[in-house]
Design a protein around this motif. Structure first.
Motif, PDB file in Angstrom:
ATOM      1  N   ILE A  31      33.583  15.292  30.445  1.00  0.00           N
ATOM      2  CA  ILE A  31      32.973  13.800  30.626  1.00  0.00           C
ATOM      3  C   ILE A  31      31.717  13.989  31.496  1.00  0.00           C
ATOM      4  N   LEU A  32      31.850  14.360  32.760  1.00  0.00           N
ATOM      5  CA  LEU A  32      30.886  14.493  33.784  1.00  0.00           C
ATOM      6  C   LEU A  32      29.691  15.143  33.284  1.00  0.00           C
ATOM      7  N   ASN A  33      30.039  16.528  32.939  1.00  0.00           N
ATOM      8  CA  ASN A  33      28.593  17.369  32.328  1.00  0.00           C
ATOM      9  C   ASN A  33      28.079  16.919  31.431  1.00  0.00           C
ATOM     10  N   LEU A  34      28.694  16.437  30.281  1.00  0.00           N
ATOM     11  CA  LEU A  34      28.272  15.853  29.057  1.00  0.00           C
ATOM     12  C   LEU A  34      27.356  14.557  29.430  1.00  0.00           C
ATOM     13  N   SER A  35      27.776  13.669  30.351  1.00  0.00           N
ATOM     14  CA  SER A  35      26.899  12.359  30.730  1.00  0.00           C
ATOM     15  C   SER A  35      25.885  12.971  31.545  1.00  0.00           C
ATOM     16  N   CYS A  36      25.974  13.887  32.412  1.00  0.00           N
ATOM     17  CA  CYS A  36      24.822  14.275  33.375  1.00  0.00           C
ATOM     18  C   CYS A  36      23.851  15.042  32.459  1.00  0.00           C
ATOM     19  N   THR A  37      24.319  15.661  31.489  1.00  0.00           N
ATOM     20  CA  THR A  37      23.130  16.225  30.797  1.00  0.00           C
ATOM     21  C   THR A  37      22.454  15.206  29.807  1.00  0.00           C
ATOM     22  N   ALA A  88      26.266  12.186  41.091  1.00  0.00           N
ATOM     23  CA  ALA A  88      26.577  11.280  39.936  1.00  0.00           C
ATOM     24  C   ALA A  88      27.989  11.803  39.513  1.00  0.00           C
ATOM     25  N   LYS A  89      28.321  13.217  39.532  1.00  0.00           N
ATOM     26  CA  LYS A  89      29.397  13.693  39.090  1.00  0.00           C
ATOM     27  C   LYS A  89      30.807  12.935  40.019  1.00  0.00           C
ATOM     28  N   TRP A  90      30.330  12.948  41.601  1.00  0.00           N
ATOM     29  CA  TRP A  90      31.259  12.570  42.625  1.00  0.00           C
ATOM     30  C   TRP A  90      31.551  11.314  42.232  1.00  0.00           C
ATOM     31  N   GLN A  91      30.534  10.356  41.796  1.00  0.00           N
ATOM     32  CA  GLN A  91      31.031   9.088  41.518  1.00  0.00           C
ATOM     33  C   GLN A  91      31.495   8.502  40.201  1.00  0.00           C
ATOM     34  N   GLY A  92      30.977   9.428  39.384  1.00  0.00           N
ATOM     35  CA  GLY A  92      31.592   9.624  38.034  1.00  0.00           C
ATOM     36  C   GLY A  92      33.041   9.982  37.832  1.00  0.00           C
ATOM     37  N   LEU A  93      33.535  10.801  38.663  1.00  0.00           N
ATOM     38  CA  LEU A  93      35.141  11.377  38.878  1.00  0.00           C
ATOM     39  C   LEU A  93      35.855   9.946  39.339  1.00  0.00           C
ATOM     40  N   GLU A  94      34.999   9.259  40.427  1.00  0.00           N
ATOM     41  CA  GLU A  94      36.012   8.206  40.945  1.00  0.00           C
ATOM     42  C   GLU A  94      35.927   6.899  39.902  1.00  0.00           C
ATOM     43  N   GLU A 141      38.524   8.079  37.037  1.00  0.00           N
ATOM     44  CA  GLU A 141      39.872   7.964  37.816  1.00  0.00           C
ATOM     45  C   GLU A 141      40.348   6.470  38.037  1.00  0.00           C
ATOM     46  N   ASN A 142      39.374   5.698  38.333  1.00  0.00           N
ATOM     47  CA  ASN A 142      39.743   4.148  38.184  1.00  0.00           C
ATOM     48  C   ASN A 142      40.166   3.612  36.790  1.00  0.00           C
ATOM     49  N   ILE A 143      39.217   4.156  35.816  1.00  0.00           N
ATOM     50  CA  ILE A 143      39.595   3.636  34.277  1.00  0.00           C
ATOM     51  C   ILE A 143      40.935   4.241  33.940  1.00  0.00           C
ATOM     52  N   VAL A 144      41.409   5.363  34.289  1.00  0.00           N
ATOM     53  CA  VAL A 144      42.524   6.058  33.855  1.00  0.00           C
ATOM     54  C   VAL A 144      43.646   5.355  34.565  1.00  0.00           C
ATOM     55  N   SER A 145      43.484   5.175  35.770  1.00  0.00           N
ATOM     56  CA  SER A 145      44.785   4.369  36.551  1.00  0.00           C
ATOM     57  C   SER A 145      44.729   2.918  36.145  1.00  0.00           C
ATOM     58  N   GLY A 146      43.758   2.423  35.524  1.00  0.00           N
ATOM     59  CA  GLY A 146      43.805   0.963  35.304  1.00  0.00           C
ATOM     60  C   GLY A 146      43.509   0.238  36.758  1.00  0.00           C
ATOM     61  N   ASN A 147      42.575   0.544  37.594  1.00  0.00           N
ATOM     62  CA  ASN A 147      42.273   0.077  38.830  1.00  0.00           C
ATOM     63  C   ASN A 147      43.219  -0.054  39.947  1.00  0.00           C
ATOM     64  N   LYS A 148      44.365   0.557  39.672  1.00  0.00           N
ATOM     65  CA  LYS A 148      45.584   0.365  40.560  1.00  0.00           C
ATOM     66  C   LYS A 148      45.247   1.430  41.657  1.00  0.00           C
ATOM     67  N   GLY A 202      34.876  16.923  48.621  1.00  0.00           N
ATOM     68  CA  GLY A 202      34.863  18.314  48.793  1.00  0.00           C
ATOM     69  C   GLY A 202      35.054  19.190  47.615  1.00  0.00           C
ATOM     70  N   GLY A 203      36.118  18.697  46.749  1.00  0.00           N
ATOM     71  CA  GLY A 203      36.447  19.377  45.527  1.00  0.00           C
ATOM     72  C   GLY A 203      35.151  19.308  44.466  1.00  0.00           C
ATOM     73  N   ILE A 204      34.555  18.334  44.350  1.00  0.00           N
ATOM     74  CA  ILE A 204      33.336  18.264  43.588  1.00  0.00           C
ATOM     75  C   ILE A 204      32.186  19.058  44.239  1.00  0.00           C
ATOM     76  N   LEU A 205      32.113  18.928  45.645  1.00  0.00           N
ATOM     77  CA  LEU A 205      30.780  19.726  46.225  1.00  0.00           C
ATOM     78  C   LEU A 205      30.897  21.048  45.717  1.00  0.00           C
ATOM     79  N   ILE A 206      32.235  21.721  46.103  1.00  0.00           N
ATOM     80  CA  ILE A 206      32.537  23.021  45.816  1.00  0.00           C
ATOM     81  C   ILE A 206      32.458  23.337  44.532  1.00  0.00           C
ATOM     82  N   ALA A 207      33.107  23.053  43.325  1.00  0.00           N
ATOM     83  CA  ALA A 207      32.967  22.969  42.191  1.00  0.00           C
ATOM     84  C   ALA A 207      31.518  23.120  41.551  1.00  0.00           C
ATOM     85  N   HIS A 208      30.669  22.071  41.990  1.00  0.00           N
ATOM     86  CA  HIS A 208      29.260  21.823  41.596  1.00  0.00           C
ATOM     87  C   HIS A 208      28.470  22.779  42.018  1.00  0.00           C
ATOM     88  N   THR A 209      28.708  23.157  43.235  1.00  0.00           N
ATOM     89  CA  THR A 209      27.769  24.261  43.961  1.00  0.00           C
ATOM     90  C   THR A 209      28.337  25.718  43.282  1.00  0.00           C
TER      91      THR A 209
END
Length: 173
Positions: A46-52, A104-110, A113-120, A149-156
């Motif tokens: 989802i993150l990579n497709l939206s960023c592309t 964008a990926k860092w904020q997109g992941l948040e 996760e907010n959508i999936v968890s139902g903002n709880k 940190g996870g997104i930074l390492i994965a993206h880099t």
């Protein structure tokens, strides 16, 4: 007729790069953020497709406002593999894209996760156990537990691998 106009090579390279980025970033998110394999692949896809998609929209927006000479050289480089006189501009654009897509990926992941968890928001677990008798601090170890940190390492790492593959491709041509 369409084969002469449509840049099949550029589209194919973009798709292969996206698959490579999704695979690398999903592995890192799975290991570093302790996500399930299916979840990490879904999130990174989802993150990579939206960023592309956003990246191509921004490219066409910027392309429409730059000078005609720079536009022709930039499009010639991207679609046809062009001359070396545009490398400084490409390098500046690449570094900017690296930073912006990371954010964008860092904020997109948040957001995902907010959508999936139902903002709880989960409450922070409290330590229940015997009090320690010493005032010694626990031993610190390097551990990536934050999304940042996870997104930074994965993206880099994924961008480094992609740049290496593109460099090797340009050396072979």
């Amino acid at each position: 007729m369409i084969a002469n106009v449509f840049p099949f090579r550029t589209v194919l390279v973009q798709i292969l790069i996206m698959f490579l980025a999704i695979a690398i970033e999903a592995w890192f998110l799975q290991k570093l953020l302790k996500l399930e394999p299916k979840t990490s692949v879904e999130y990174t896809a989802i993150l990579n497709l939206s960023c592309t998609c956003v990246g191509w929209l921004v490219f066409f927006g910027i392309e429409s406002v730059i000078s005609k000479d720079l536009r022709e050289r930039l499009i010639g480089y991207i679609l046809l593999g062009g001359s070396q006189d545009i490398y400084p501009a490409i390098t500046l654009i690449a570094v900017s894209v690296l930073a912006v897509t990371f954010l964008a990926k860092w904020q997109g992941l948040e957001i995902i996760e907010n959508i999936v968890s139902g903002n709880k928001k989960a409450s922070k677990p409290q330590f229940i156990g015997p009090p320690t008798l010493s005032r010694r601090l626990p031993k610190k170890t390097f551990q990536v537990t934050t999304q940042f940190g996870g997104i930074l390492i994965a993206h880099t790492v994924s961008n480094f691998v992609i740049l290496t593959v593109l460099f090797l491709q340009s050396v072979n041509n």
